[in-house]
Design an enzyme around this catalytic site. Structure first.
Site, PDB file in Angstrom:
ATOM      1  CE  LYS A 135      -3.812   2.099   2.669  1.00 31.55           C
ATOM      2  NZ  LYS A 135      -4.593   2.019   3.925  1.00 31.55           N
ATOM      3  CB  SER A 147      -7.805   3.796   2.908  1.00 30.08           C
ATOM      4  OG  SER A 147      -6.922   3.329   3.923  1.00 30.08           O
ATOM      5  CB  SER A 170      -7.920   0.775   5.912  1.00 31.49           C
ATOM      6  OG  SER A 170      -8.625   1.969   6.120  1.00 31.49           O
TER       7      SER A 170
END
Length: 617
Positions: free
Chosen positions: A189, A265, A289
């Site tokens: 990420k 996210s 997330s």
């Protein structure tokens, strides 16, 4: 005890209207009291009505009690250390190399696993890390050509991929792979440092022109085991949202339903795994997330105990609630990555309090296995469990629980958890305040969706953050009672009631909704949909706020198919649904075992519409 979780009444705004509203809020929102009104509508001032006696808890690092340290000690039979787990698993895979057994360790799995790659490499069965790297490069390019584009990969480097693959192939030729992870592609990420890549945190300006000079601690651990770190995944801008709608960079698509959200996210990480680009991704979880996008995209995700994984090299967006975790196509891979990335880091003081990293001893969990959870006490707050926007979510999760009880001997214990609403708002206040503090001076560079959130939350004050930390203390005390620990504050022991018996884990659906549709306005300007965020997060926040671990497993797929055409093809796959288990601090071992059993109970694993990757053998 009254169930008090309430849905908000704030409006849904996207597209140009969102831009207009954002500009109004930024210019006159505070002076006119409009931002205060919106915060009040979202019930973010609810904590101001509570007289707290508790001291605040700012970092939920829970000191392990002596009996927990003893319980976590590896006994070699049922519980092993992380190193021993990896050694035994690699030994099993080596035995497969010289046998005709299938390399796929799990039933009904259309995804290629670490074990699949490792066994194929060692068998020299027409595949090696170099060939996999070339296929991966082709897949990444193909992902940008799908209609709509997958949007999972934000930044990557062909030269770096080939260099890592060549080194891995050489180790296999010499008979000395670094681990079962050697030569396996992993994406990280855009919130975690990878040497040579900018850590943009879903923006176009943070660290622009300033690539990381070193890997984050967890990335270095994975690279040391031979993993091919091939790039950075897309994410919701500064992590402030559960949809991953991001006009600033790109909006990833759910491989199962491409016109719907991946969740966020860590949405790019989830999409990359679900579409088959890689078996493993790294996400960060500050309010679901890792778990929400894993559930939306039909994969497995773990949010570890706060302090279990070093945060060194992770952008400090929300340091008291957020932590990195693995997102994987199957549970064996999740256990492998957890074993590698967890443990003490002498340069991260928050990681030094933890007990031994333990895992369930590798066993063959088959669809025909029985009694694997005998006597496990699963706490269920049924009113909370059934508070979903679509009835199939609860139905599918109940069906999974039925298998755990009837086939594997688990026991459901009815419980009630107090102050869910207050805990949720306290978490909202905490995570948003911490995020805003990192971007306040550059807030006008953010996209409209994020700017609106920042402007709205600007009405919160220092008192709200302090009250939230007092509520955090109460939340931890509730859970101590539920998990059977003596109240650490004996003077207020009676203040923390949780109805029901002592439990080993708590179960909920992973999300309270199905993946929301991506509207055109959301692509161009973003979307403000507070109700959607609340339903996506309502089962998430307890883990982040109190520091306990949580895991999501694939529970099944909706019977109600979503029908539409992409490139002329009729698409009628159901939505994936996740089931979540939350455990007590440092007890990831038990969660990994439960989710592995869930994987065996799952009747079938559906392949997504967007599929770009390596099929299992």
């Amino acid at each position: 005890m009254v169930y008090n979780l309430k849905d908000p009444t704030t409006p849904i705004v996207s597209g140009r209207l969102l831009a207009v509203l954002t500009n109004i809020l930024e210019r006159i929102g505070e002076t006119t009291g409009l931002t205060t009104h919106l915060c009040n509508d979202a019930d973010l001032f609810v904590l101001r009505n509570i007289e707290y006696e508790e001291s605040p808890t700012t970092m939920p690092i829970w000191a392990p009690v002596p009996e927990m340290v003893l319980a976590a000690a590896a006994d070699g039979k049922n519980v092993v250390s992380a190193d021993e787990y990896l050694r035994r698993l690699q030994h099993e895979a080596d035995q497969q190399v010289n046998s005709r057994a299938s390399s796929s360790p799990t039933p009904n799995n259309c995804f290629r696993s670490c074990r699949d790659f490792y066994v194929s490499y060692k068998k020299n069965a027409g595949i090696d890390p170099i060939k996999v790297a070339e296929e991966l490069i082709a897949f990444i390019k193909q992902a940008d050509q799908t209609s709509p584009p997958l949007g999972a990969v934000w930044n990557w480097n062909e030269e770096s991929i080939r260099k890592q693959a060549n080194a891995s192939a050489m180790r296999y030729r010499e008979g000395a792979p670094l681990s079962i992870l050697d030569g396996v592609p992993i994406i990280v990420k855009d919130e975690v440092d990878v040497e040579g890549y900018e850590t943009g945190v879903g923006t176009t300006f943070i660290n622009k022109g300033n690539p990381a000079k070193a890997d984050a601690h967890l990335v270095a651990l994975l690279r040391a085991k031979g993993a091919i770190i091939f790039g950075k995944s897309t994410m919701h801008e500064i992590g402030l949202g559960l949809t991953n709608f991001n006009p600033s960079t790109t909006t990833p698509r759910n491989p199962y339903q491409p016109n719907h959200s991946t969740g966020g996210s860590s949405g790019g990480s989830a999409a990359a795994v679900a579409a088959g680009l890689c078996p493993i991704a790294i996400g960060c979880d500050g309010g679901g997330s890792v778990r929400a996008p894993s559930a939306y995209c039909g994969i497995y995700g773990l949010k570890p105990t706060q302090g279990r994984v070093s945060s060194r090299g992770e952008y400090p967006l929300a340091p008291t609630v957020a932590l990195s975790g693995p997102m994987c196509a199957n549970m064996e891979d999740l256990a492998i990555v957890y074993a590698i990335m967890s443990g003490k880091d002498e340069n991260d003081s928050n990681s030094l309090f933890q007990p031994l990293v333990a895992l369930p001893a590798p066993i063959s969990i088959k669809a025909t296995s029985t009694g694997l959870l005998q006597g496990l006490r699963i706490g269920i707050y049924r009113q909370w469990f059934e508070d979903v926007t679509h009835p199939e979510i609860a139905q599918i999760c109940y069906k999974m629980l039925d298998g755990l009880v009837k086939t594997h001997g688990a026991v459901l214990v009815d419980i009630e958890i107090p102050e869910l609403h207050e805990n949720a708002k306290a978490h909202n206040i905490t995570i948003v305040t911490e995020m805003i503090s990192k971007v306040w001076s550059n807030r006008r560079k953010l996209n409209y969706q994020t700017r609106l959130e920042v402007a709205m939350m600007g009405s919160l004050g220092a008192q709200d953050y302090f009250l939230a930390q007092q509520q955090r203390t109460r939340s931890i005390r509730f859970l101590e009672t539920l998990f059977g620990h003596k109240a650490t504050d004996k003077h207020h022991q009676s203040t923390y009631p949780c109805k029901g018996g002592v439990v080993d884990v708590i179960v909920t659906p992973t999300t309270g909704n199905l993946p929301p549709r991506i509207n055109a306005g959301a692509l161009s300007h973003g979307e403000s949909n507070y109700l959607n965020s609340v339903k996506a997060m309502q089962y998430m926040m307890m883990c982040n706020f109190s520091g306990i671990p949580g895991i999501t497993a694939v529970a099944g797929y909706t019977k109600e198919k979503y029908h539409h055409k992409i490139n002329g093809d009729q698409y009628d796959t159901g939505f994936p649904v996740g089931i979540q288990f939350m455990g007590q601090w440092w007890d990831e071992r038990r969660l990994i075992h439960i989710a592995s059993v869930c994987e065996s109970v799952l009747e079938t694993r559906q392949k997504p519409k967007i599929w770009l990757g390596f099929d299992s053998e």
